[in-house]
Design a protein around this motif. Sequence first.
Motif, PDB file in Angstrom:
ATOM      1  N   ILE A  43       0.874  -1.170   0.000  1.00  0.00           N
ATOM      2  CA  ILE A  43       0.000   0.000   0.000  1.00  0.00           C
ATOM      3  C   ILE A  43       0.913   1.222   0.000  1.00  0.00           C
ATOM      4  CG2 ILE A  43      -1.771   1.293   1.246  1.00  0.00           C
ATOM      5  CD1 ILE A  43      -2.605  -1.420   2.496  1.00  0.00           C
ATOM      6  N   VAL A  44       0.701   2.101  -0.961  1.00  0.00           N
ATOM      7  CA  VAL A  44       1.552   3.281  -1.132  1.00  0.00           C
ATOM      8  C   VAL A  44       0.704   4.530  -0.927  1.00  0.00           C
ATOM      9  CG1 VAL A  44       3.082   4.515  -2.706  1.00  0.00           C
ATOM     10  CG2 VAL A  44       2.941   2.019  -2.816  1.00  0.00           C
ATOM     11  N   PHE A  45       1.190   5.408  -0.063  1.00  0.00           N
ATOM     12  CA  PHE A  45       0.529   6.702   0.155  1.00  0.00           C
ATOM     13  C   PHE A  45       1.515   7.795  -0.194  1.00  0.00           C
ATOM     14  CE2 PHE A  45      -0.314  10.385   2.897  1.00  0.00           C
ATOM     15  CZ  PHE A  45      -1.594  10.701   2.461  1.00  0.00           C
ATOM     16  N   ASN A  46       1.102   8.691  -1.094  1.00  0.00           N
ATOM     17  CA  ASN A  46       1.932   9.831  -1.474  1.00  0.00           C
ATOM     18  C   ASN A  46       1.579  10.978  -0.532  1.00  0.00           C
ATOM     19  OD1 ASN A  46       2.953  12.218  -2.630  1.00  0.00           O
ATOM     20  ND2 ASN A  46       2.884  11.330  -4.684  1.00  0.00           N
ATOM     21  N   GLY A  47       2.505  11.345   0.324  1.00  0.00           N
ATOM     22  CA  GLY A  47       2.279  12.402   1.297  1.00  0.00           C
ATOM     23  C   GLY A  47       2.209  13.793   0.699  1.00  0.00           C
ATOM     24  N   ASN A  48       2.653  13.950  -0.527  1.00  0.00           N
ATOM     25  CA  ASN A  48       2.611  15.266  -1.172  1.00  0.00           C
ATOM     26  C   ASN A  48       1.234  15.595  -1.718  1.00  0.00           C
ATOM     27  OD1 ASN A  48       5.255  15.795  -0.633  1.00  0.00           O
ATOM     28  ND2 ASN A  48       5.992  15.284  -2.666  1.00  0.00           N
ATOM     29  N   ASN A  49       0.570  14.620  -2.327  1.00  0.00           N
ATOM     30  CA  ASN A  49      -0.710  14.924  -2.968  1.00  0.00           C
ATOM     31  C   ASN A  49      -1.880  14.110  -2.420  1.00  0.00           C
ATOM     32  OD1 ASN A  49      -0.421  12.388  -4.123  1.00  0.00           O
ATOM     33  ND2 ASN A  49       0.195  13.164  -6.120  1.00  0.00           N
ATOM     34  N   GLY A  50      -1.629  13.193  -1.496  1.00  0.00           N
ATOM     35  CA  GLY A  50      -2.703  12.415  -0.883  1.00  0.00           C
ATOM     36  C   GLY A  50      -3.138  11.183  -1.659  1.00  0.00           C
ATOM     37  N   VAL A  82      10.383  17.292   8.230  1.00  0.00           N
ATOM     38  CA  VAL A  82      10.146  16.944   6.835  1.00  0.00           C
ATOM     39  C   VAL A  82       9.029  15.905   6.762  1.00  0.00           C
ATOM     40  CG1 VAL A  82      11.198  15.976   4.763  1.00  0.00           C
ATOM     41  CG2 VAL A  82      12.560  17.375   6.300  1.00  0.00           C
ATOM     42  N   ASP A  83       8.063  16.124   5.878  1.00  0.00           N
ATOM     43  CA  ASP A  83       6.983  15.159   5.683  1.00  0.00           C
ATOM     44  C   ASP A  83       7.472  13.989   4.841  1.00  0.00           C
ATOM     45  OD1 ASP A  83       5.118  16.617   7.105  1.00  0.00           O
ATOM     46  OD2 ASP A  83       4.538  17.791   5.357  1.00  0.00           O
ATOM     47  N   TYR A  84       6.686  12.916   4.889  1.00  0.00           N
ATOM     48  CA  TYR A  84       6.977  11.755   4.048  1.00  0.00           C
ATOM     49  C   TYR A  84       6.685  12.101   2.597  1.00  0.00           C
ATOM     50  CZ  TYR A  84       6.823   8.866   8.272  1.00  0.00           C
ATOM     51  OH  TYR A  84       7.056   8.315   9.477  1.00  0.00           O
ATOM     52  N   TYR A  85       7.456  11.518   1.721  1.00  0.00           N
ATOM     53  CA  TYR A  85       7.123  11.611   0.312  1.00  0.00           C
ATOM     54  C   TYR A  85       6.242  10.420  -0.036  1.00  0.00           C
ATOM     55  CZ  TYR A  85       7.514  12.264  -4.655  1.00  0.00           C
ATOM     56  OH  TYR A  85       7.221  12.451  -5.971  1.00  0.00           O
ATOM     57  N   TYR A  86       6.728   9.223   0.233  1.00  0.00           N
ATOM     58  CA  TYR A  86       5.942   8.006   0.055  1.00  0.00           C
ATOM     59  C   TYR A  86       5.977   7.214   1.356  1.00  0.00           C
ATOM     60  CZ  TYR A  86       5.397   8.280  -5.010  1.00  0.00           C
ATOM     61  OH  TYR A  86       5.035   8.648  -6.277  1.00  0.00           O
ATOM     62  N   ILE A  87       4.825   6.698   1.747  1.00  0.00           N
ATOM     63  CA  ILE A  87       4.743   5.763   2.870  1.00  0.00           C
ATOM     64  C   ILE A  87       4.392   4.414   2.277  1.00  0.00           C
ATOM     65  CG2 ILE A  87       3.559   5.146   5.001  1.00  0.00           C
ATOM     66  CD1 ILE A  87       2.959   8.143   5.360  1.00  0.00           C
ATOM     67  N   LEU A  88       5.213   3.421   2.565  1.00  0.00           N
ATOM     68  CA  LEU A  88       5.013   2.075   2.041  1.00  0.00           C
ATOM     69  C   LEU A  88       4.612   1.145   3.179  1.00  0.00           C
ATOM     70  CD1 LEU A  88       8.257   1.831  -0.123  1.00  0.00           C
ATOM     71  CD2 LEU A  88       6.002   2.557  -0.846  1.00  0.00           C
ATOM     72  N   THR A  89       3.535   0.402   2.985  1.00  0.00           N
ATOM     73  CA  THR A  89       3.100  -0.594   3.950  1.00  0.00           C
ATOM     74  C   THR A  89       3.048  -1.930   3.230  1.00  0.00           C
ATOM     75  OG1 THR A  89       1.775   1.075   5.074  1.00  0.00           O
ATOM     76  CG2 THR A  89       1.322  -1.229   5.617  1.00  0.00           C
TER      77      THR A  89
END
Length: 149
Positions: A43-50, A82-89
């Motif tokens: 599961i990939v979440f892009n922290g820049n654009n949601g 610094v925020d995450y760019y990508y969060i990988l689960t």
Amino acid sequence: MTKKTKIVVGCVVLLFIVCGLMWWFMPVNFLREVEPEGIATIIVFNGNNGDEFEITNSDDISYIMNTIKQITLKKDSFTSGVDYYYILTFINEDGEEADSFGIQNPYIMRKGDAFYRCNGELGKVAEYLENLEAIQFPGWDMDPDFPYS
């Protein structure tokens, strides 16, 4: 306190300091105990654009995991704004979370409150994720501010 007690306490304190320094400077590799065949979904979440999307293709999962496994990281600081760019689960075949961490840029990975630094190899993973995201979200443009190396 006797001289012998002071020496013993000093040796114990020195041992803790040496062990702490050894732990801090030891290289770290992620996903070492996890095989790509055991992962059903990333599961990939892009922290820049949601944007959030799932990767289920076994070739994509293998590429991402094997690339991350090859990267040797070193522990870095424990705080950052610094925020995450990508969060990988990483979800295994039983539906349980096998691992999770964030990629902040080509040089920094974050797991919990700990930060890990590499020489820019995470850029390959981020670029691959951006390409997969562009397929899932056709109107989306890659981040021009993300340097891959």
